[in-house]
Enzyme design. Structure first.
Site, short mmCIF file in Angstrom:
data_model
loop_
_atom_site.label_atom_id
_atom_site.label_comp_id
_atom_site.label_asym_id
_atom_site.label_seq_id
_atom_site.Cartn_x
_atom_site.Cartn_y
_atom_site.Cartn_z
N ASP A 1 9.07 7.63 -4.26
CA ASP A 1 9.22 6.22 -3.93
C ASP A 1 10.19 6.10 -2.76
OD1 ASP A 1 9.60 3.51 -3.82
OD2 ASP A 1 10.20 3.27 -5.90
N ASP B 1 2.27 -9.63 -8.84
CA ASP B 1 3.21 -8.51 -8.98
C ASP B 1 3.93 -8.62 -10.33
OD1 ASP B 1 4.92 -6.32 -8.24
OD2 ASP B 1 4.62 -6.86 -6.14
N ASP C 1 1.10 0.80 -9.55
CA ASP C 1 2.20 1.01 -8.60
C ASP C 1 3.27 1.88 -9.26
OD1 ASP C 1 3.75 0.79 -6.34
OD2 ASP C 1 4.19 -1.35 -6.59
N ARG D 1 -0.58 3.56 -5.54
CA ARG D 1 0.35 4.02 -4.51
C ARG D 1 0.42 5.54 -4.51
NH1 ARG D 1 6.45 1.78 -4.15
NH2 ARG D 1 6.82 3.34 -5.79
N ASP E 1 5.55 0.85 1.06
CA ASP E 1 6.51 -0.20 1.37
C ASP E 1 6.98 -0.11 2.82
OD1 ASP E 1 6.17 -0.92 -1.24
OD2 ASP E 1 8.03 -0.01 -1.94
N HIS F 1 0.66 -8.69 2.29
CA HIS F 1 1.61 -8.48 1.19
C HIS F 1 3.02 -8.55 1.74
CE1 HIS F 1 3.25 -7.33 -2.58
NE2 HIS F 1 3.41 -6.05 -2.33
#
Length: 910
Positions: A246, A396, A509, A569, A585, A643
């Site tokens: 991440d 979300d 996610d 993701r 992101d 997004h």
């Protein structure tokens, strides 16, 4: 999502101003020097003697494969078993594992493979030093050197790839921990990174292999990295790293790991292309050397001498060194010879994306988070008010009841079925997020089920692992466990996921998995999974395992009738069979807009065509120019979703000025007009593996000038796209490939017949898109509020003729959302323009009917003036048609042929 938002808010808000959150903190993530196994493997010397030799009397060839024992000369009585398979369609597979009964099983990520590969028979000849294998009617030859162990692969007597030519093969066998750790194994039995300890109870287990791609000049692939499309030398930097992490607000143009790991590499040269797939789910690093050098190919005789002597001929050629922390050596070589052949061969191994429902190819609107049902209603209604088409609303984590997945906030989303039906009444869908971390809450049914049925990943001591993520204290489902898979699949049934229906789809996610307080923001490597595998063994496949269960859950809830749509993701080889992928992101900066193109191209040639980036940038606030240009770019990438982060300004398309709204409306409507092309290309991908978007060298493999271009791409074989990705630009240089090609500007149909760079004006309303001469593109010009409302609308055919006056194209039609097309219920049409006639041929039209008809034909680049045309139907009828010719751009328009699209017919120009 942004890890620091959670950590800084929950744990240490006082540090907010001193830490800074505008870019990734490199110190949170390892370098190769800090990763002990990478450091060990990378320190191996090319000039050293190989420690691995074949045991001569162990070599056996049966009907399916060659098998032999490899001795490790550095350790007495340590042996490996090597197996080499010849596979269908010019593909080889080599596996090397510990022989006998090792102390621990080594993980093999077979989940990445779509099925067991099909064998190809081989013949063998040998002498005291070399084994020669032949397959594919002797066009492919493999020479195996016995002492030391090395391989050479030839196609038509030309050396394509060499294996272990640099003596960098490594296989660290499991062994008892010694009382005294030798100097060369310090860090192999225990390793620290910052405040985290990796206990490494099983000791060193790394594997590595080097590959020399003699027939290549450029290397591509190895997604996911925020870097150029073509791979670069790593001698002065870290290797490319595969370790799903991440990494928010990631830096660009470096080799740091990101959310996905697809260990596929493509080599490309003047004569042929070759693929290499390293099937390993552990942390992996890949060194690249010798790229972008043109070299003469080594002859068969010379290379056999080099193979025996251990010399590589001292020629600088592209090389790749794969290093994994654990697992086995398992790699596939795909021998092309063209780029499209390599992707076909790779897709036979890992599969293709099933044809997605058409709504998923349209525009998606997302934000972290839409506040409540009223907010959702207002946003989707305003798309209609401003005449902007939109197909999918997204929710979300804030839509849940206190971050508990498969639930709804009882106040803000008190009636989800009503909310979904309000969307579906306009042909729209809803996507909700479902992450793998489970809130440790005794009032949460999923947590209780997981505890009571032993569904969680364990820590090194055998207790349930506990980490921190969005809900706070969390545990993680062990998707390797068949019992977990079965349970997770059942969660998506309408009875269990209360408030869902068949028009709700899923977003997986944070599935790297993200652990806010874990080493490198993920799960400790010494955690234990089903089968007694450590997390280090399976890390990169964890997200894929979640997605596989999600996909099966969506299949079962509709009894196999509806095609799922999932966005993930984390990804690995084979993810394309289950989900779309986005680039994570990103930031509202021009550089992040620009990098989205090579990132998606790398994924596309590695099997994952269904890729996009957060339009507008997830973090920060784009200005109007960046916002417009990002929508223009997103229109031409397969996954198209706006997004943004919870702390950004609201940025629905109508919230800027009138010009911005108008231009965004125009580009989204363009996307909808092109849906027939996108849909047809995805069907072709499912059948052949051909990337939906592709780099220029796929279509022009023998044109050297295109090899380093990654700001342009092709959609199928018909559209050339060069988005504007820099600010305040009035013109850009676009490379037009092909010596005998003509390209037509999509806006004004003006032809370009130059092979090379051309400067093109790009005012803010201009997206440089060009139709290739010789192609026919189906579009729909009646754009409505959602794709499903366009289902029976008429088609227009854009016929761009080549320099010979010909063109070809195709159109695929089905019900757009079920699996009935796999039972033959579809329409497949092929079109050809030749001798001033446009011919429609029904390849498959007997099991499905359509109300769509042919509304218009535009023939672009036709030099002659035709005053009329006639259409001849399959029934034998002839109808005169009116034509309109524009001499300024040589476009002949035929209006309202008014014939059902699913027919054989011919239009003759008169």
């Amino acid at each position: 999502m942004k890890v620091t938002d959670f950590i800084l808010t929950v744990f240490c808000p006082i540090l907010f101003f001193s830490i800074g959150v505008n870019s990734v903190d490199r110190h949170n993530f390892k370098t190769c020097e800090q990763s002990n196994f990478c450091k060990r493997c990378r320190s191996m010397n090319k000039s050293q003697n190989s420690m691995f030799h074949l045991v001569s009397d162990s070599i056996i060839l049966n009907d399916k494969y060659l098998e032999a024992i490899i001795a490790n000369t550095n350790y007495e009585n340590v042996f490996l078993r090597m197996r080499l398979d010849g596979l269908k369609d010019k593909t080889l597979r080599v596996r090397i594992n510990e022989n006998g009964n090792p102390m621990y099983n080594r993980f093999q990520p077979v989940h990445a493979l779509v099925s067991e590969p099909i064998f190809q028979s081989m013949t063998m000849a040998r002498n005291e030093t070399t084994i020669e294998l032949e397959l594919e009617q002797s066009t492919i030859k493999v020479f195996i050197n016995i002492i030391p162990f090395k391989l050479n692969v030839y196609v038509h007597d030309e050396l394509i790839i060499g294996i272990n030519h640099n003596n960098l093969m490594q296989f660290e066998h499991y062994r008892p921990k010694p009382e005294t750790i030798p100097d060369n194994e310090v860090g192999s039995w225990e390793e620290f990174f910052k405040e985290h300890q990796d206990s490494k109870p099983r000791g060193p287990s790394a594997v590595s292999m080097d590959f020399t791609l003699y027939s290549s000049t450029h290397l591509y692939g190895l997604p996911e990295h925020a870097d150029s499309f073509y791979l670069k030398e790593t001698s002065g930097s870290d290797p490319y790293r595969f370790y799903n992490l991440d990494v928010f607000e990631y830096e660009l143009y470096n080799t740091m790991a990101l959310y996905g790991a697809v260990p596929f590499l493509m080599g490309h040269g003047k004569k042929n292309s070759v693929g290499l797939f390293w099937l390993n789910a552990a942390e992996t690093w890949v060194d690249i050397a010798g790229v972008n050098n043109n070299v003469d190919h080594t002859s068969v005789v010379e290379s056999i001498v080099n193979l025996v002597s251990g010399s590589s001929g001292e020629k600088e050629v592209p090389q790749a060194h794969f290093m994994s922390e654990s697992g086995i050596i398992d790699f596939f070589i795909m021998l092309g010879p063209k780029p499209m052949d390599v992707t076909r061969q790779y897709s036979l191994l890992t599969g293709t994306a099933p044809l997605p429902p058409i709504f998923s190819l349209a525009y998606h609107q997302c934000r972290w988070n839409y506040n409540d049902q009223k907010d959702v209603h207002n946003v989707e209604t305003n798309f209609d008010v401003y005449d902007i088409p939109m197909d999918v609303m997204w929710l979300d984590i804030e839509h849940t009841d206190s971050k508990k997945y498969f639930t709804w906030d009882p106040i803000k989303f008190s009636n989800p079925i009503e909310m979904i039906r309000n969307l579906t009444n306009k042909g729209r869908k809803l996507v909700t997020i479902v992450d793998p971390h489970i809130k440790r809450d005794s009032n949460y049914f999923l947590h209780n089920d997981a505890l009571n049925n032993d569904l969680y990943v364990k820590n090194k001591d055998g207790n349930v692992y506990e980490g921190w993520c969005w809900p706070g204290s969390s545990s993680y489902l062990d998707f390797l466990n068949p019992k977990v898979q079965e349970y997770y699949v059942s969660r998506f049934s309408f009875n269990n996921y209360v408030g869902s229906n068949e028009d709700l789809y899923i977003w997986n996610d944070m599935n790297e998995p993200s652990v806010f307080n874990g080493p490198e923001v993920t799960m400790p490597k010494d955690c234990i999974h089903y089968g007694n595998y450590e997390h280090r063994d399976i890390h990169n496949i964890y997200g894929l395992m979640q997605v596989m269960s999600t996909y099966e859950g969506l299949i079962k809830r509709s009894k196999g009738n509806k095609r799922p749509f999932i966005l993930t993701r984390s990804h690995f080889a084979g993810t394309q069979r289950f989900a779309a992928v986005w680039t994570g992101d990103n930031i509202a900066e021009w550089s992040h807009l620009k990098i989205s193109i090579p990132m998606c191209l790398s994924l596309a040639i590695s099997g994952i065509s269904f890729c996009g980036a957060d339009v507008g940038g997830f973090f920060n606030n784009p200005d109007k120019e960046l916002f417009i240009r990002w929508y223009q770019t997103g229109t031409y990438l397969p996954f198209f979703r706006g997004h943004s982060h919870i702390d950004t300004k609201r940025r629905e398309p109508w919230l800027f000025d009138e010009q911005t709204t108008s231009l965004v409306r125009e580009t989204i409507r363009t996307r909808y007009s092109l849906l027939p092309l996108w849909y047809t290309l995805f069907r072709n991908h499912e059948l052949t593996g051909a990337p939906v978007i592709r780099p220029l060298f796929f279509e022009f493999p023998f044109e050297d000038n295109v090899n380093n271009i990654d700001n342009q791409f092709m959609i199928g074989n018909s559209l050339l796209v060069c988005p504007v990705t820099e600010p305040n630009v009035q013109e850009i240089s676009i490379y037009f490939p092909g010596k005998d090609e003509v390209w037509y500007d999509k806006d004004n149909f003006q032809p370009i017949k130059i092979n090379g760079f051309v400067k093109i004006p790009v005012p803010i309303n201009k997206i440089p898109v060009y139709q290739r001469g010789g192609t026919i593109i189906p579009i729909k010009q009646r754009v409505r509020r959602s794709s499903s409302l366009m289902k029976d609308d008429p088609y227009t055919l854009m016929v761009g003729i080549d320099l010979k006056g010909t063109a070809k194209g195709s159109l695929y039609i089905d019900d757009e959302d079920s699996f009935e097309y796999r039972d033959g219920k579809f329409i497949h049409l092929e079109y050809e323009f030749i001798n001033n006639q446009l011919i429609s041929k029904c390849i498959h039209c007997i099991t499905l009917t359509t109300n769509s008809w042919l509304e218009k034909v535009m023939i672009i680049g036709i030099p002659s003036v035709f005053s009329k045309a006639s259409i001849h139907s399959k029934e034998g009828s002839t109808t005169e048609l009116t034509v309109l010719y524009s001499a300024s751009n040589q476009v002949l328009t035929i209006r309202k042929p008014s014939i059902n699209i699913a027919q054989n017919w011919t239009i003759i120009l008169l």
